[in-house]
Design a protein around this motif. Sequence first.
Motif, PDB file in Angstrom:
ATOM      1  N   GLU A  72       0.818  -1.205   0.000  1.00  0.00           N
ATOM      2  CA  GLU A  72       0.000   0.000   0.000  1.00  0.00           C
ATOM      3  C   GLU A  72       0.856   1.260   0.000  1.00  0.00           C
ATOM      4  O   GLU A  72       0.460   2.297  -0.528  1.00  0.00           O
ATOM      5  CB  GLU A  72      -0.925   0.009   1.221  1.00  0.00           C
ATOM      6  CG  GLU A  72      -2.127  -0.890   1.083  1.00  0.00           C
ATOM      7  CD  GLU A  72      -3.165  -0.609   2.139  1.00  0.00           C
ATOM      8  OE1 GLU A  72      -2.789  -0.142   3.233  1.00  0.00           O
ATOM      9  OE2 GLU A  72      -4.354  -0.857   1.872  1.00  0.00           O
ATOM     10  N   ARG A  74       3.624   1.713  -1.512  1.00  0.00           N
ATOM     11  CA  ARG A  74       4.331   1.963  -2.764  1.00  0.00           C
ATOM     12  C   ARG A  74       3.858   3.284  -3.340  1.00  0.00           C
ATOM     13  O   ARG A  74       2.714   3.693  -3.186  1.00  0.00           O
ATOM     14  CB  ARG A  74       4.058   0.845  -3.765  1.00  0.00           C
ATOM     15  CG  ARG A  74       4.712  -0.479  -3.428  1.00  0.00           C
ATOM     16  CD  ARG A  74       4.417  -1.509  -4.484  1.00  0.00           C
ATOM     17  NE  ARG A  74       4.936  -1.109  -5.784  1.00  0.00           N
ATOM     18  CZ  ARG A  74       4.666  -1.768  -6.905  1.00  0.00           C
ATOM     19  NH1 ARG A  74       3.897  -2.827  -6.884  1.00  0.00           N
ATOM     20  NH2 ARG A  74       5.172  -1.370  -8.050  1.00  0.00           N
ATOM     21  N   VAL A  76       2.188   5.166  -5.579  1.00  0.00           N
ATOM     22  CA  VAL A  76       1.204   4.898  -6.630  1.00  0.00           C
ATOM     23  C   VAL A  76       1.454   5.799  -7.834  1.00  0.00           C
ATOM     24  O   VAL A  76       1.388   5.358  -8.986  1.00  0.00           O
ATOM     25  CB  VAL A  76      -0.228   5.102  -6.091  1.00  0.00           C
ATOM     26  CG1 VAL A  76      -1.245   4.981  -7.214  1.00  0.00           C
ATOM     27  CG2 VAL A  76      -0.531   4.101  -4.993  1.00  0.00           C
ATOM     28  N   ARG A  77       1.768   7.033  -7.560  1.00  0.00           N
ATOM     29  CA  ARG A  77       1.992   7.985  -8.653  1.00  0.00           C
ATOM     30  C   ARG A  77       3.099   7.512  -9.588  1.00  0.00           C
ATOM     31  O   ARG A  77       2.957   7.551 -10.813  1.00  0.00           O
ATOM     32  CB  ARG A  77       2.333   9.356  -8.065  1.00  0.00           C
ATOM     33  CG  ARG A  77       2.615  10.439  -9.098  1.00  0.00           C
ATOM     34  CD  ARG A  77       2.911  11.754  -8.395  1.00  0.00           C
ATOM     35  NE  ARG A  77       3.345  12.763  -9.336  1.00  0.00           N
ATOM     36  CZ  ARG A  77       3.698  14.000  -8.990  1.00  0.00           C
ATOM     37  NH1 ARG A  77       3.648  14.350  -7.713  1.00  0.00           N
ATOM     38  NH2 ARG A  77       4.094  14.857  -9.894  1.00  0.00           N
ATOM     39  N   SER A  79       4.226   4.424  -9.898  1.00  0.00           N
ATOM     40  CA  SER A  79       3.878   3.138 -10.501  1.00  0.00           C
ATOM     41  C   SER A  79       2.963   3.286 -11.709  1.00  0.00           C
ATOM     42  O   SER A  79       3.095   2.543 -12.682  1.00  0.00           O
ATOM     43  CB  SER A  79       3.206   2.237  -9.460  1.00  0.00           C
ATOM     44  OG  SER A  79       4.086   1.942  -8.405  1.00  0.00           O
ATOM     45  N   VAL A  80       2.030   4.233 -11.647  1.00  0.00           N
ATOM     46  CA  VAL A  80       1.025   4.333 -12.712  1.00  0.00           C
ATOM     47  C   VAL A  80       1.370   5.379 -13.763  1.00  0.00           C
ATOM     48  O   VAL A  80       0.647   5.514 -14.757  1.00  0.00           O
ATOM     49  CB  VAL A  80      -0.374   4.647 -12.121  1.00  0.00           C
ATOM     50  CG1 VAL A  80      -0.730   3.631 -11.047  1.00  0.00           C
ATOM     51  CG2 VAL A  80      -0.454   6.058 -11.564  1.00  0.00           C
ATOM     52  N   SER A  99      -6.346  10.944  -5.460  1.00  0.00           N
ATOM     53  CA  SER A  99      -6.478  10.011  -4.343  1.00  0.00           C
ATOM     54  C   SER A  99      -7.346  10.628  -3.258  1.00  0.00           C
ATOM     55  O   SER A  99      -7.529  11.851  -3.215  1.00  0.00           O
ATOM     56  CB  SER A  99      -5.109   9.644  -3.773  1.00  0.00           C
ATOM     57  OG  SER A  99      -4.486  10.783  -3.203  1.00  0.00           O
ATOM     58  N   GLY A 202      -5.469  -1.933  -5.987  1.00  0.00           N
ATOM     59  CA  GLY A 202      -4.288  -2.518  -5.388  1.00  0.00           C
ATOM     60  C   GLY A 202      -4.373  -4.033  -5.336  1.00  0.00           C
ATOM     61  O   GLY A 202      -5.289  -4.632  -5.918  1.00  0.00           O
ATOM     62  N   LEU A 208      -7.066   2.364  -4.921  1.00  0.00           N
ATOM     63  CA  LEU A 208      -5.968   3.190  -4.437  1.00  0.00           C
ATOM     64  C   LEU A 208      -6.068   4.626  -4.922  1.00  0.00           C
ATOM     65  O   LEU A 208      -5.656   5.565  -4.234  1.00  0.00           O
ATOM     66  CB  LEU A 208      -4.630   2.612  -4.901  1.00  0.00           C
ATOM     67  CG  LEU A 208      -4.293   1.190  -4.491  1.00  0.00           C
ATOM     68  CD1 LEU A 208      -2.977   0.766  -5.127  1.00  0.00           C
ATOM     69  CD2 LEU A 208      -4.226   1.072  -2.980  1.00  0.00           C
ATOM     70  N   SER A 240      -3.474  -0.571 -12.663  1.00  0.00           N
ATOM     71  CA  SER A 240      -3.775  -1.457 -11.541  1.00  0.00           C
ATOM     72  C   SER A 240      -2.800  -2.624 -11.483  1.00  0.00           C
ATOM     73  O   SER A 240      -2.358  -3.032 -10.405  1.00  0.00           O
ATOM     74  CB  SER A 240      -5.215  -1.976 -11.652  1.00  0.00           C
ATOM     75  OG  SER A 240      -6.151  -0.914 -11.557  1.00  0.00           O
ATOM     76  N   CYS A 243       0.234  -1.805  -9.815  1.00  0.00           N
ATOM     77  CA  CYS A 243       0.053  -1.674  -8.362  1.00  0.00           C
ATOM     78  C   CYS A 243      -0.198  -3.012  -7.683  1.00  0.00           C
ATOM     79  O   CYS A 243      -0.542  -3.070  -6.506  1.00  0.00           O
ATOM     80  CB  CYS A 243      -1.099  -0.711  -8.078  1.00  0.00           C
ATOM     81  SG  CYS A 243      -0.762   0.999  -8.537  1.00  0.00           S
TER      82      CYS A 243
END
Length: 247
Positions: A72, A74, A76-77, A79-80, A99, A202, A208, A240, A243
């Motif tokens: 959680e 990680r 996110v910004r 990663s995506v 988010s 996630g 997320l 996704s 993530c």
Amino acid sequence: MSQSLDRALTLLDALAEGPRTLDQLAETIGVHKSTVLRLLRTLETHRFVQRDGVRYYRLGTALFDLAHRSLEDRDVRRSVEPALRELNAQTGHTVHLASYEDGEVVYIDKFESRHQVRMYSRIGKRAALHCTAVAKVLVAAFPEERRREIATGIKYEKKTENTILTPEAYLSELATVASRGYAVDNSEHEDFIHCVAAPIRGPRGEVLAAMSLSVPKVLLDLDGLLGLVPDLLRAAEKASAECGYHR
């Protein structure tokens, strides 16, 4: 590394292969059973190890909790970002990432449109809960009781002629979003812009963040906007997967 820590980590690694007896664990780290028992009792206290019947030990719930929290946490910004950038390049329209944080929806990334019309939004800006597609996606992910709590606490400021203005209408919209899998802002926040948004999930399927496509009405009518939904959903699926989400 201290000897006790090294032995404890070796025990956890052994238990990752499945339940083990005290004798088996003692053999693994090459020490007397009394030493292993002391280590196991400490690990048990912190829920890293638990008993499995009379003779066996297995990994405890604390390890799974740590693994989940690590995933959680990680970024996110980061990663995506490839999925967002690709969607922006593919469509030429503004792409947002948002988010839910402490009762507010916040834009955490943005890729600008190639067109001259610019969005009001910026990274760090709050998105209105009742009239933006990203907010609808994020709030729709909550259990019904939480949705209702949020809906009754909103100040329903009228932004355009299409803005949702009551908790009942908002809750109905959230139910539609949850069922459909994406949200639409039909010029509800700005009368010259409309938007579609989809969830980024996630590892456990939890939402997320939300990603969106925002398009000036002069470039695309509502049908044209909805025609971009498959592209948006494919991008959200890619994001996704980055993530840790797998169907």
